[in-house]
Design a protein around this motif. Sequence first.
Motif, short mmCIF file in Angstrom:
data_model
loop_
_atom_site.label_atom_id
_atom_site.label_comp_id
_atom_site.label_asym_id
_atom_site.label_seq_id
_atom_site.Cartn_x
_atom_site.Cartn_y
_atom_site.Cartn_z
N HIS A 1 25.95 58.61 -3.85
CA HIS A 1 27.35 58.57 -4.28
C HIS A 1 27.63 57.45 -5.28
N HIS A 2 26.57 56.83 -5.82
CA HIS A 2 26.72 55.74 -6.80
C HIS A 2 27.65 54.66 -6.26
N LEU A 3 27.43 54.29 -5.01
CA LEU A 3 28.27 53.32 -4.31
C LEU A 3 27.58 51.96 -4.28
N GLY A 4 28.29 50.93 -4.72
CA GLY A 4 27.75 49.58 -4.63
C GLY A 4 27.80 49.08 -3.20
N ILE A 5 26.80 48.29 -2.82
CA ILE A 5 26.77 47.68 -1.49
C ILE A 5 26.95 46.17 -1.65
N LEU A 6 27.87 45.60 -0.87
CA LEU A 6 28.07 44.15 -0.83
C LEU A 6 27.39 43.64 0.44
N PRO A 7 26.20 43.04 0.33
CA PRO A 7 25.44 42.62 1.51
C PRO A 7 26.04 41.36 2.15
N ILE A 8 26.19 41.40 3.48
CA ILE A 8 26.80 40.31 4.24
C ILE A 8 25.82 39.85 5.31
N TYR A 9 25.74 38.53 5.51
CA TYR A 9 24.88 37.98 6.56
C TYR A 9 25.74 37.29 7.61
N ASN A 10 25.51 37.64 8.90
CA ASN A 10 26.34 37.09 9.98
C ASN A 10 25.57 37.07 11.29
N GLU A 11 24.28 36.80 11.26
CA GLU A 11 23.47 36.84 12.48
C GLU A 11 23.40 35.44 13.12
N TYR A 12 24.54 34.96 13.58
CA TYR A 12 24.59 33.63 14.17
C TYR A 12 25.92 33.44 14.87
N TYR A 13 26.01 32.41 15.70
CA TYR A 13 27.26 32.05 16.35
C TYR A 13 28.18 31.45 15.29
N CYS A 14 29.41 31.95 15.19
CA CYS A 14 30.27 31.62 14.05
C CYS A 14 30.67 30.15 13.96
N SER A 15 30.52 29.38 15.05
CA SER A 15 30.84 27.96 14.97
C SER A 15 29.68 27.14 14.41
N ALA A 16 28.50 27.74 14.35
CA ALA A 16 27.31 27.00 13.90
C ALA A 16 27.15 27.13 12.39
N VAL A 17 28.06 26.51 11.65
CA VAL A 17 28.02 26.57 10.18
C VAL A 17 28.12 25.16 9.61
N ALA A 18 27.35 24.25 10.19
CA ALA A 18 27.34 22.87 9.73
C ALA A 18 25.90 22.40 9.58
N GLY A 19 25.65 21.62 8.53
CA GLY A 19 24.34 21.03 8.34
C GLY A 19 23.50 21.75 7.30
N TYR A 20 22.79 20.96 6.49
CA TYR A 20 21.98 21.51 5.40
C TYR A 20 20.87 22.41 5.94
N ASP A 21 20.14 21.94 6.95
CA ASP A 21 19.02 22.71 7.47
C ASP A 21 19.47 24.04 8.07
N ALA B 1 30.15 20.68 3.88
CA ALA B 1 29.61 20.78 2.53
C ALA B 1 28.09 20.92 2.53
N THR B 2 27.42 20.25 3.46
CA THR B 2 25.96 20.32 3.46
C THR B 2 25.47 21.72 3.83
N PHE B 3 26.20 22.41 4.69
CA PHE B 3 25.85 23.80 5.00
C PHE B 3 25.96 24.67 3.75
N ILE B 4 27.04 24.48 2.99
CA ILE B 4 27.23 25.23 1.75
C ILE B 4 26.07 24.98 0.79
N GLU B 5 25.64 23.73 0.68
CA GLU B 5 24.53 23.40 -0.21
C GLU B 5 23.22 23.99 0.30
N GLY B 6 23.02 23.99 1.62
CA GLY B 6 21.80 24.56 2.18
C GLY B 6 21.70 26.05 1.93
N TRP B 7 22.82 26.77 2.12
CA TRP B 7 22.83 28.21 1.83
C TRP B 7 22.57 28.46 0.35
N TYR B 8 23.17 27.64 -0.50
CA TYR B 8 22.97 27.79 -1.94
C TYR B 8 21.49 27.62 -2.30
#
Length: 324
Positions: free
Chosen positions: A155-175, A216-223
């Motif tokens: 159907h010529h449909l674009g897919i926007l891939p999302i990652y969410n395989e974790y506990y949502c509060s655990a979004v801190a830290g570069y590693d 901020a360090t989590f953002i940089e780690g994901w980047y």
Amino acid sequence: MYLSATSNVDLTDTPWSMGIYDQSGRLVGKSCKSGRTCSAQVTLGSGAAPWYSAAIGLQAPLANESTPAGQLLRTASQNAPLRDIQARSAAVQPSRVLWGVDSCKPLTGDAAAAGDLYPQVTRMYGPPDFWGRYLTTTPNCPGISAAEVAAAAAHHLGILPIYNEYYCSAVAGYDVGVSYAEGATSAAAGLGIPRGTVLMIDIEPPGEWCSGGVDATFIEGWYDGVSGAGYSPGYYGDGTGSSTFGQAWCTAVADRAEVATGSYLWSFEPSLLGRYTRATAPSYDPNQVACAGRMVAWQYVLSSGADPDVDSDEALSKLPLWYP
């Protein structure tokens, strides 16, 4: 779509003309011999918008219009590529607004997309340009299936891939950010998603269900993890400048400017009430962070269990979606 180029001089009394070219080097519309501006109208298909540039050069000699043959030759001259190019602009990619949805549930269970959410959304809301789906299976949502990928291709449909395989509060830290990026890029490679495609990290706001806030360090780690694997980092979060995500984002950008220029943002604010179809979708207007950042997508309605059970989104065509 209308394209317009502007010169810093009036070309009327000069030998020069201006024209707009597509990325294949073809002149779009007619070259312009007078004034400072030149415009052209183009029709864009699905997928990413092409790149365009403007150039100033010599137009082919114009024929005498006193005869029908002369009129045809004059039109041909105006549509011919310019010669002796004197100046050329940088290439730009115009953006158009794409309409789509994202869902926890599969968009379909069969490669023809004859059943489940896809035909329901198309019938009730209109045909989507893209669909946001999870890369991997989470406690609440199944990961995207081979049948969904095949249906998107059909159907010529674009897919926007999302990652969410974790506990949502655990979004801190570069590693932690790097670790999540490893999981996302591994899943993307396994699905055959080409490098350069955006991979969105789902960053929910702190509250009753997610007690911790992103830093901020989590953002940089994901980047670093996503870009290092050849994919484009993306962040789904509250794009409001004063939000927890907005403040963490600007701290990361102040520390490393390339995070802003090399990433894409998807805001779930403002979140509107009501039901919108493709035809009645609001004008693109997501909340913006208070610093640099490419805000290219907006989730403007959250499903909350509606029927059909999908969130409604808009995205700019510069967002590098996956087109199977």
